[in-house]
Design an enzyme around this catalytic site. Structure first.
Site, mmCIF file in Angstrom:
data_model
loop_
_atom_site.group_PDB
_atom_site.id
_atom_site.type_symbol
_atom_site.label_atom_id
_atom_site.label_comp_id
_atom_site.label_asym_id
_atom_site.label_seq_id
_atom_site.Cartn_x
_atom_site.Cartn_y
_atom_site.Cartn_z
ATOM 1 N N GLN A 1 26.111 -11.011 3.287
ATOM 2 C CA GLN A 1 25.510 -9.681 3.435
ATOM 3 C C GLN A 1 25.623 -9.266 4.896
ATOM 4 O OE1 GLN A 1 21.104 -7.862 3.930
ATOM 5 N NE2 GLN A 1 21.286 -9.234 2.190
ATOM 6 N N ASP B 1 14.444 1.220 1.639
ATOM 7 C CA ASP B 1 15.765 1.855 1.606
ATOM 8 C C ASP B 1 15.876 2.782 0.392
ATOM 9 O OD1 ASP B 1 16.230 0.243 3.797
ATOM 10 O OD2 ASP B 1 17.251 -1.310 2.629
ATOM 11 N N THR C 1 9.245 -15.824 10.382
ATOM 12 C CA THR C 1 10.493 -16.021 11.126
ATOM 13 C C THR C 1 10.627 -14.971 12.209
ATOM 14 O OG1 THR C 1 12.704 -15.079 10.801
ATOM 15 C CG2 THR C 1 11.358 -15.286 8.881
ATOM 16 N N THR D 1 13.406 -13.605 13.116
ATOM 17 C CA THR D 1 14.550 -12.700 12.930
ATOM 18 C C THR D 1 14.167 -11.369 12.294
ATOM 19 O OG1 THR D 1 15.089 -13.802 10.879
ATOM 20 C CG2 THR D 1 16.407 -14.388 12.806
ATOM 21 N N LYS D 2 13.159 -11.381 11.446
ATOM 22 C CA LYS D 2 12.789 -10.111 10.815
ATOM 23 C C LYS D 2 11.539 -9.585 11.498
ATOM 24 C CE LYS D 2 13.693 -8.279 6.292
ATOM 25 N NZ LYS D 2 13.260 -8.197 4.909
ATOM 26 N N SER E 1 19.499 -17.004 10.832
ATOM 27 C CA SER E 1 19.769 -17.721 12.082
ATOM 28 C C SER E 1 20.223 -19.161 11.870
ATOM 29 C CB SER E 1 18.552 -17.672 13.006
ATOM 30 O OG SER E 1 17.394 -17.957 12.284
ATOM 31 N N LYS F 1 -5.746 -35.497 -4.322
ATOM 32 C CA LYS F 1 -6.984 -36.106 -4.817
ATOM 33 C C LYS F 1 -8.197 -35.448 -4.191
ATOM 34 C CE LYS F 1 -9.892 -39.597 -3.385
ATOM 35 N NZ LYS F 1 -10.585 -38.610 -2.657
ATOM 36 N N CYS G 1 -12.940 -41.071 0.532
ATOM 37 C CA CYS G 1 -11.829 -41.325 1.443
ATOM 38 C C CYS G 1 -11.187 -42.690 1.156
ATOM 39 C CB CYS G 1 -12.379 -41.202 2.853
ATOM 40 S SG CYS G 1 -11.622 -42.198 4.077
#
Ligand SMILES: *[C@@H]1O[C@H](CO)[C@@H](O)[C@H](O)[C@H]1NC(C)=O
Ligand SMILES: *[C@@H]1O[C@H](CO)[C@@H](O)[C@H](O)[C@H]1NC(C)=O
Ligand SMILES: *[C@@H]1O[C@H](CO)[C@@H](O)[C@H](O)[C@H]1NC(C)=O
Ligand SMILES: *[C@@H]1O[C@H](CO)[C@@H](O)[C@H](O)[C@H]1NC(C)=O
Length: 526
Positions: A42, A94, A139, A141-142, A203, A364, A447
């Site tokens: 793309q 878009d 991220t 990049t966007k 990336s 658990k 625990c």
């Protein structure tokens, strides 16, 4: 190329910004990526002028055609039309899908970005060819990351479209460190949800020093399940009866006795001696190491990791995540005990981060902790399932189906402790009705059960369901035997006796004396 034949396994989204591309030539990077095995490209460029866009798109198309891989243009239908490439990818801001389809015709590939149920529904009904689902992880990049959905959100969408004939890739923060895990973890097993067709990366390839090698590596990761998936509980293992499982308990306990597996425990609880002594008594080698950096080496030693959220600090969480990654990569089991999950916002967030950052083999906790890990689990709680009550059949069923759903979605084993303990890997829900009230009167017993279970799964990793059942039975029956001793007068004298009995039962089992197992009250929900 017919659009039905497009392979979405490794979908490259380009980025021409200097921060990502550097001074490299976009065409050279894409060409290298295609040599490395990228299956779909793309072209995404939000800043160049139309003239430059068309020129670059044309050069890219010549390259992708040579590799018989489709080229899609982000957002710009005009550019796609100008160069005659295979299609477009459109985001939610878009041009709408039906207008794009009218302009491009029925044979064009049109993909849509979706991040929630409604967008997904609209895209499917509107005839999109594939979905880019995300943003999975945050991220850089966007710029616009309003919708980080995580692996859970991704899985939710894949469940929604189980029956739709549409292709899917996920996008956002995917690189070699998480591609394989996200592919595997987002798929609900048993054909309940769709499996992703691939991952989209930006990336991880565009900014890689060697895009060809990076692509080759990513494609291999997308196509091979992660290390931890090999030892997931199988359908056959889940189909066994309580009797079948009970018959395996001695073998599991003996495996711990023989292997002395490492139980690597990350917690800050104040129950030091108790936890370490329990570990030694059941036959494990306890090690307490809270530094994430160390985990990589420790993960290689054949043990299991226990993450215990006794207290949560940002630094502690970071170390937990490092250790989780190291054990996942080594394919070694991880037990997570989300102590107090749901009680505070900090704990809710930490639980979510841990669950979203890796694979947990065994989850658990008590009823409120486990239910708070389930989407909608709080409702089950509010609908009046009371953990202190003996529990009628309807309550048991309700709890059983809630944790079954959790185990299916996480693809792991879930243990919910309480008056009755429930164990499931997503199908049958097994119950253990052993134990003693003293266990609830001493701190740290929950625990220590996590530690016990971790020893069992470390020594018996190929059958985690049997291992977990064995751990619960050993632990709760040792408590019964200890509580009945004449020298035990209350919770205080109970603790040393309990540690003794854990040791005694293990040693008896190693010698072949299995009398204690006659006490086992292991059942299965109808
Ligand atoms: C993946 O990305 C993260 C965050 O950018 C980075 O820390 C990590 O080293 C990357 N891993 C791989 C295998 O590329
Ligand atoms: C687990 O870590 C805690 C943390 O302080 C420690 O007290 C305990 O002894 C450890 N248990 C085991 C089994 O290593
Ligand atoms: C579960 O454990 C937490 C932490 O120890 C505790 O605060 C909570 O009350 C327990 N919930 C139930 C239902 O036992
Ligand atoms: C990979 O997965 C982690 C979670 O494990 C996530 O935080 C991260 O953003 C993902 N991507 C990269 C590039 O590290």
């Amino acid at each position: 190329m017919r659009k039905e034949d497009v392979d979405h396994s490794l979908y490259l989204v380009t980025d021409s910004t200097p921060a990502i591309l550097g001074d490299k030539d976009i065409c050279a990077v894409v060409e290298a990526a295609l040599r490395g095995g990228v299956t779909c490209v793309q072209y995404r460029d939000k800043t160049s002028d139309t003239g430059a866009l068309v020129a670059t798109a044309r050069r890219l198309h010549a390259i992708t055609q040579r590799h018989d891989v489709p080229l899609l243009i982000n957002d710009r239908i005009d550019v796609a039309l100008a160069i005659g490439c295979e299609g477009v990818h459109i985001g939610q801001d878009d041009l709408d899908l039906s207008s794009a389809r009218k302009l491009l015709g029925p044979d064009a590939i049109i993909g849509v970005t979706v991040s929630n149920a409604e967008e997904t529904d609209v895209a499917c009904k509107g005839g999109a060819d594939y979905l880019g689902i995300g943003t999975v992880f945050a991220t850089p990049t966007k710029e616009n990351t309003k919708s980080i959905i995580g692996v859970d959100g991704l899985q939710q969408i894949l469940l929604q479209i189980a029956d739709e004939p549409i292709k899917t890739v996920c996008i956002g923060g995917i690189n070699a460190s998480n591609a394989s895990r996200v592919m595997w973890q987002s798929e609900a097993p048993g054909g309940k949800g769709k499996a992703l067709d691939g991952v989209a990366v930006v990336s991880a390839i565009m900014a890689a020093p060697d895009p060809e090698e990076a692509s080759w590596d990513l494609l291999r990761l997308v196509r091979s399940p992660p290390a931890f998936a090999r030892a997931a509980v199988t359908a056959e293992q889940q189909a066994r009866s309580p009797e079948d499982l009970l018959a395996l308990v001695p073998e599991v306990v003996r495996a711990v006795d023989a292997k002395k597996p490492l139980s690597h425990n990350m917690t800050n609880l104040v129950v030091q001696n108790f936890a370490a002594n329990v570990a030694l008594s059941v036959g494990a080698s306890p090690i307490m190491a809270n530094y994430g950096e160390e985990a990589r080496d420790l993960a290689m030693l054949g043990g299991a990791l226990v993450l215990n959220m006794g207290t949560v600090t940002p630094k502690g969480l970071e170390n937990y995540l490092k250790a989780l990654r190291a054990y996942n990569e080594a394919g070694r089991p991880v037990v997570f005990d989300p102590v107090g999950a749901g009680a505070t916002a900090v704990r809710r967030a930490a639980t979510k981060t841990i669950l979203g950052s890796g694979y947990i083999d065994v989850l658990k906790g008590n009823q409120s902790e486990i239910l708070s890990c389930i989407p909608g689990g709080a409702e089950v709680q509010q609908r009046g399932v009371d953990s202190s009550a003996p529990g009628n059949d309807a309550d048991r069923q309700k709890l059983g189906s809630a944790i079954r759903e959790l185990a299916v979605r996480r693809r792991n084993v879930v243990v919910m402790t309480g008056k009755t303990d429930y164990i499931t890997a997503g199908r049958a829900v097994f119950t253990v009705d052993n134990g003693h009230a003293y266990l609830g009167m001493v701190t740290g017993t929950g625990c220590c059960l996590g530690t016990t279970v971790s020893a069992m799964v470390a020594a018996y990793p190929d059958d985690k369901l049997a291992a977990v059942v064995a751990g619960l039975l050993l632990y709760s029956i040792a408590a019964e035997v200890a509580a009945e001793r004449e020298d035990v007068k209350g919770p205080g004298t109970f603790v040393p006796a309990f540690i003794d009995e854990l040791f005694n039962l293990r040693k008896a089992t190693a010698k072949g004396d299995l009398g204690w197992l006659e006490r086992a009250r292991l059942g299965v929900l109808p």
